[in-house]
Design a protein around this motif. Structure first.
Motif, PDB file in Angstrom:
ATOM      1  N   ARG A 140      -2.581  -7.458   7.210  1.00 14.38           N
ATOM      2  CA  ARG A 140      -1.871  -5.867   6.855  1.00 14.38           C
ATOM      3  C   ARG A 140      -2.702  -4.905   5.793  1.00 14.38           C
ATOM      4  NH1 ARG A 140       3.251  -7.910   2.882  1.00 14.38           N
ATOM      5  NH2 ARG A 140       3.554  -5.830   2.832  1.00 14.38           N
ATOM      6  N   ALA A 143      -3.683  -2.943   9.784  1.00 10.90           N
ATOM      7  CA  ALA A 143      -2.775  -2.152  10.187  1.00 10.90           C
ATOM      8  C   ALA A 143      -2.569  -1.297   9.402  1.00 10.90           C
ATOM      9  CB  ALA A 143      -1.415  -2.784  10.693  1.00 10.90           C
ATOM     10  N   ALA A 144      -2.430  -1.101   7.705  1.00  9.61           N
ATOM     11  CA  ALA A 144      -1.690  -0.019   6.786  1.00  9.61           C
ATOM     12  C   ALA A 144      -3.297   1.326   7.373  1.00  9.61           C
ATOM     13  CB  ALA A 144      -1.677  -0.279   5.613  1.00  9.61           C
ATOM     14  N   PHE A 145      -3.761   0.750   7.247  1.00 15.78           N
ATOM     15  CA  PHE A 145      -5.047   2.050   7.380  1.00 15.78           C
ATOM     16  C   PHE A 145      -5.990   2.330   8.512  1.00 15.78           C
ATOM     17  CE2 PHE A 145      -5.363   0.358   2.909  1.00 15.78           C
ATOM     18  CZ  PHE A 145      -4.948   1.192   2.199  1.00 15.78           C
ATOM     19  N   GLY A 146      -4.847   1.351   9.761  1.00 15.39           N
ATOM     20  CA  GLY A 146      -5.742   2.119  10.957  1.00 15.39           C
ATOM     21  C   GLY A 146      -7.206   1.514  11.075  1.00 15.39           C
ATOM     22  N   THR A 257      -8.959  -5.201   1.276  1.00 13.33           N
ATOM     23  CA  THR A 257      -7.690  -3.328   0.583  1.00 13.33           C
ATOM     24  C   THR A 257      -8.660  -2.363   0.449  1.00 13.33           C
ATOM     25  OG1 THR A 257      -6.155  -5.306   0.475  1.00 13.33           O
ATOM     26  CG2 THR A 257      -6.099  -2.769  -0.337  1.00 13.33           C
ATOM     27  N   VAL A 258      -9.591  -2.192  -0.255  1.00 12.65           N
ATOM     28  CA  VAL A 258     -10.967  -1.377  -1.284  1.00 12.65           C
ATOM     29  C   VAL A 258     -11.035  -0.597   0.205  1.00 12.65           C
ATOM     30  CG1 VAL A 258     -12.317  -0.600  -2.625  1.00 12.65           C
ATOM     31  CG2 VAL A 258      -9.960  -1.902  -3.744  1.00 12.65           C
ATOM     32  N   HIS A 261      -9.222   0.805   3.092  1.00 11.11           N
ATOM     33  CA  HIS A 261      -8.735   2.764   2.746  1.00 11.11           C
ATOM     34  C   HIS A 261     -10.092   2.864   2.407  1.00 11.11           C
ATOM     35  CE1 HIS A 261      -8.550   5.137  -0.841  1.00 11.11           C
ATOM     36  NE2 HIS A 261      -7.603   5.640   0.135  1.00 11.11           N
ATOM     37  N   SER A 264     -10.666   4.533   5.747  1.00 12.41           N
ATOM     38  CA  SER A 264      -9.325   5.164   6.478  1.00 12.41           C
ATOM     39  C   SER A 264      -9.920   6.953   5.621  1.00 12.41           C
ATOM     40  CB  SER A 264      -8.024   4.369   6.358  1.00 12.41           C
ATOM     41  OG  SER A 264      -7.246   5.445   6.157  1.00 12.41           O
TER      42      SER A 264
ATOM     43  N   LEU B 208      -2.687  10.401  -1.866  1.00  5.53           N
ATOM     44  CA  LEU B 208      -3.340  10.001  -3.043  1.00  5.53           C
ATOM     45  C   LEU B 208      -5.085  10.588  -3.599  1.00  5.53           C
ATOM     46  CD1 LEU B 208      -4.597   7.683  -5.221  1.00  5.53           C
ATOM     47  CD2 LEU B 208      -5.368   6.047  -3.718  1.00  5.53           C
ATOM     48  N   ILE B 242      -0.172   6.421  -1.210  1.00  2.15           N
ATOM     49  CA  ILE B 242      -1.567   6.175  -0.179  1.00  2.15           C
ATOM     50  C   ILE B 242      -1.472   5.965   0.805  1.00  2.15           C
ATOM     51  CG2 ILE B 242      -3.402   4.650  -0.220  1.00  2.15           C
ATOM     52  CD1 ILE B 242      -2.085   2.815  -2.880  1.00  2.15           C
ATOM     53  N   PRO B 243      -2.510   7.338   1.478  1.00  2.00           N
ATOM     54  CA  PRO B 243      -1.985   7.761   3.296  1.00  2.00           C
ATOM     55  C   PRO B 243      -2.494   5.848   4.274  1.00  2.00           C
ATOM     56  CG  PRO B 243      -2.898   9.008   1.778  1.00  2.00           C
ATOM     57  CD  PRO B 243      -2.823   8.276   0.814  1.00  2.00           C
ATOM     58  N   ILE B 244      -0.585   5.722   4.521  1.00  2.00           N
ATOM     59  CA  ILE B 244      -1.328   4.965   5.881  1.00  2.00           C
ATOM     60  C   ILE B 244      -0.541   4.951   7.274  1.00  2.00           C
ATOM     61  CG2 ILE B 244      -0.445   2.747   4.051  1.00  2.00           C
ATOM     62  CD1 ILE B 244       2.087   2.790   4.564  1.00  2.00           C
ATOM     63  N   LEU B 250       1.754  -2.040   2.869  1.00  2.00           N
ATOM     64  CA  LEU B 250       0.759  -2.861   2.002  1.00  2.00           C
ATOM     65  C   LEU B 250       2.257  -3.138   0.792  1.00  2.00           C
ATOM     66  CD1 LEU B 250      -1.551   0.837   1.374  1.00  2.00           C
ATOM     67  CD2 LEU B 250      -1.706  -1.109   2.098  1.00  2.00           C
ATOM     68  N   VAL B 258      -5.264  -0.392  -4.836  1.00  2.00           N
ATOM     69  CA  VAL B 258      -5.704   0.908  -4.458  1.00  2.00           C
ATOM     70  C   VAL B 258      -5.984   2.127  -5.219  1.00  2.00           C
ATOM     71  CG1 VAL B 258      -5.576   2.773  -2.557  1.00  2.00           C
ATOM     72  CG2 VAL B 258      -5.877   0.227  -1.912  1.00  2.00           C
TER      73      VAL B 258
END
Lengths: 270, 270
Positions: A140, A143-146, A257-258, A261, A264, B208, B242-244, B250, B258
Motif C-alpha cells: 500500500r 503504491a501511495a508513494f510511487g 511507510t516512513v 515517504h 517520494s 505536508l 500527504i502528497p501521494i 494510505l 508520516v
C-alpha cells in the motif's frame, strides 16, 4: 446483465469449493490464481489489471449497489455471476467481503521486467517478511508513494494470501510485483540495474535525513523478528535508521511507510 | 520468588474470571483497570508506569525465562502469581500471550496535565478513531517520534481494549494519554495551550512539506471511514495532505506515522 444465468445458490457446489480452495497456498500456487475480496479491491483488479480478472461473484444486493463494478468486470472479460449471501460466505473466510469476490490470475512479473521501469525512481525489497499485514501495508505504501516495484523474496509471506490481498486494499494491482526470487538474486538484480541498496535497519549507522535518496534506490526490509541477515545487510550500500526516541517502537510497516515517504519527498524536491 | 504461594491451577476460579472480565469495556470502566498481555508490554508497564502495576500472572515456564520481569513486577509492588498454562489461557482471548499477563490501573491523565508538558513539542489528537489497530499504531508512532501526549476523544475506541494495548507494544505506558474528553474540549484545550491545530486530511490544501511544524502543534486525526467532521476541520489552522500518487492508498495509521515523523524531523532540524 447476468440475468441470463441462474443465481448460484448451493454453497456446497464444486464451483464454490474451487473458489474457496484459493484460501490455501498450495492451491493458489498450483492454479496460479488468487481470491480478491470486497468491492474496492475487485474494482482495482478490473480497472488496473483487467487481463487478470477471471470470475466475479456478487450477491444480488451487491450487484445492484455496484452496477459500475459489474460493468467493468464484464468489460474486462471476466465471467460474472450472482449468488446468494450463503454462497458468497462459503467462498471466503472473511467476515465481511461486502458481497463481492473475484478470482484473478496471479499478477507478478519477472524481475527484469519490474526493474526495467525504475528509471530515477525507487523500489522496495522484502527479504523474508512473514506477516501478512506488514506485507500488505508495504504494498500500500509503495503504491501511495510511487515506488516503481515491490520485490518479494522467496520464503516471504505469499502476497496472494487473502490477508495480504485484503490489507493492500487493491494496491497489489497498481504496480509491478515480483515474487519467489531468492534474496541474493534480487539484490544482484537491483545492483545491476544501478540501484543504490539501502537497508532499513533500526541499528543502522546512517540516519534517514542523511541517506542518499538522490538517485535510483531500493529499500531493503528484513524479517519482523530477526531483521536483516548479516550478509544481506553487508550487501547493501548503507544501513539506514529512522531517528526515534523510543527503542523498538516502530514496526516493519511503520518503518517502511516512513522510508517510502522519504523517497517520494526526495524525488519531489529534485 | 513466588514459591510461598500455591500455583494457580483452576481456570474457573473467581480470580481468573475477574481477570478475564477485563476483556469487557464496561468492566474495565467500572474497575478502572486493564489487562496487559505478553512479556514486552508487561515489562513496559512495570518499568515505565510501576505505580499502575497491580497483579502479574506468569506460567512457571515464563517465570523462569523472565526472572527480570518477575523482579521488576515485585519491585513495582505488584502481586505476582505463578499459574498453569490453562489458567493463563482462560485469562485472555489472545492466542499467544506468551505466558505473561498483568492487571494494571488505568494510566490516563487529565487534559491540563497532558498539555502542561508540551513545551515546543507536539501532540496527536484522535477524533472518533474506532479501529483498535489504528489507535495502537498511532500510540506507537507517538512514542517513537517523541510526541508529548496522545489525546483520545470521547466515542473513540477504548485505548484499554486488549487489542489496542497489544498493538501499542507497551507504548501506552510511555507518554501521557488523555481519554473520554469531547473533541471540542480537546481542541479548545490545545488552542489555549498555544498549539497550532493541523488536521491530517487527504483532501487538505496544505501539502505536508509546506506545513508549519516550526512550533508547538497538534495533529488532528479523524475517523477511518468518514474522516474529520467539517466543524473539526474548520476549527483547525490548516488541513494538511500527504502528497501521494495513488488515492486512498494510505490508511489512518500510515498517515499518522508520516505526520508524526515529519514533526519529529522538523524538531530535529530546529
Amino acid at each position: 446483465m447476468t440475468a441470463d444465468q441462474p443465481l448460484l445458490s448451493n454453497p456446497r457446489s464444486d464451483r464454490v469449493r474451487q473458489v474457496a480452495a484459493l484460501g490455501r497456498r498450495a492451491v493458489r500456487a498450483r492454479r496460479g490464481q488468487l481470491l480478491v475480496e470486497g468491492p474496492q479491491a475487485v474494482r482495482e483488479l478490473v480497472e488496473h489489471a483487467p487481463g487478470a480478472a477471471r470470475e466475479a461473484y456478487l450477491t444480488t444486493e451487491a450487484a445492484e449497489r455496484h452496477g459500475d463494478l459489474v460493468a467493468a468486470a464484464l468489460a474486462a472479460g471476466a465471467r460474472v455471476r450472482e449468488c446468494t449471501p450463503e454462497v458468497l460466505a462459503a467462498m471466503t473466510d472473511t467476515e465481511h467481503p461486502q458481497g463481492v469476490v473475484a478470482v484473478a490470475d496471479r499478477v507478478d512479473v519477472p524481475l527484469p521486467q519490474a526493474l526495467a521501469g525504475v528509471g530515477e525512481g525507487f523500489v522496495v525489497l522484502l527479504a523474508h517478511v512473514r506477516d501478512p499485514g506488514n506485507a500488505g501495508t508495504v504494498l500500500r505504501g509503495a503504491a501511495a508513494f510511487g515506488a516503481a516495484a515491490v520485490l518479494v523474496s522467496e520464503s516471504s509471506v505469499d502476497v496472494y494470501n487473502p490477508k495480504v490481498v485484503r490489507s493492500t486494499a487493491g494496491s497489489l494491482f497498481h504496480l509491478p510485483v515480483v515474487t519467489g526470487v531468492p534474496v541474493a538474486e534480487l539484490l544482484t538484480g537491483c545492483r545491476e540495474a544501478g540501484l543504490r541498496l539501502l537497508a532499513a535497519d533500526a541499528g543502522g549507522t546512517t540516519p534517514l535525513p542523511e541517506a542518499d535518496l538522490g538517485g535510483p534506490h531500493a529499500w531493503v526490509l528484513g524479517n519482523e523478528a530477526w531483521g536483516l541477515d548479516p550478509q544481506v545487510r553487508q550487501a547493501c550500500d548503507a544501513a539506514v535508521a529512522i531517528p526515534i526516541v523510543r527503542a523498538e517502537s516502530l514496526n516493519l510497516a511503520m518503518a517502511a511507510t516512513v522510508c517510502l515517504h522519504a523517497s517520494s519527498a526526495a524525488r519531489a524536491r529534485r
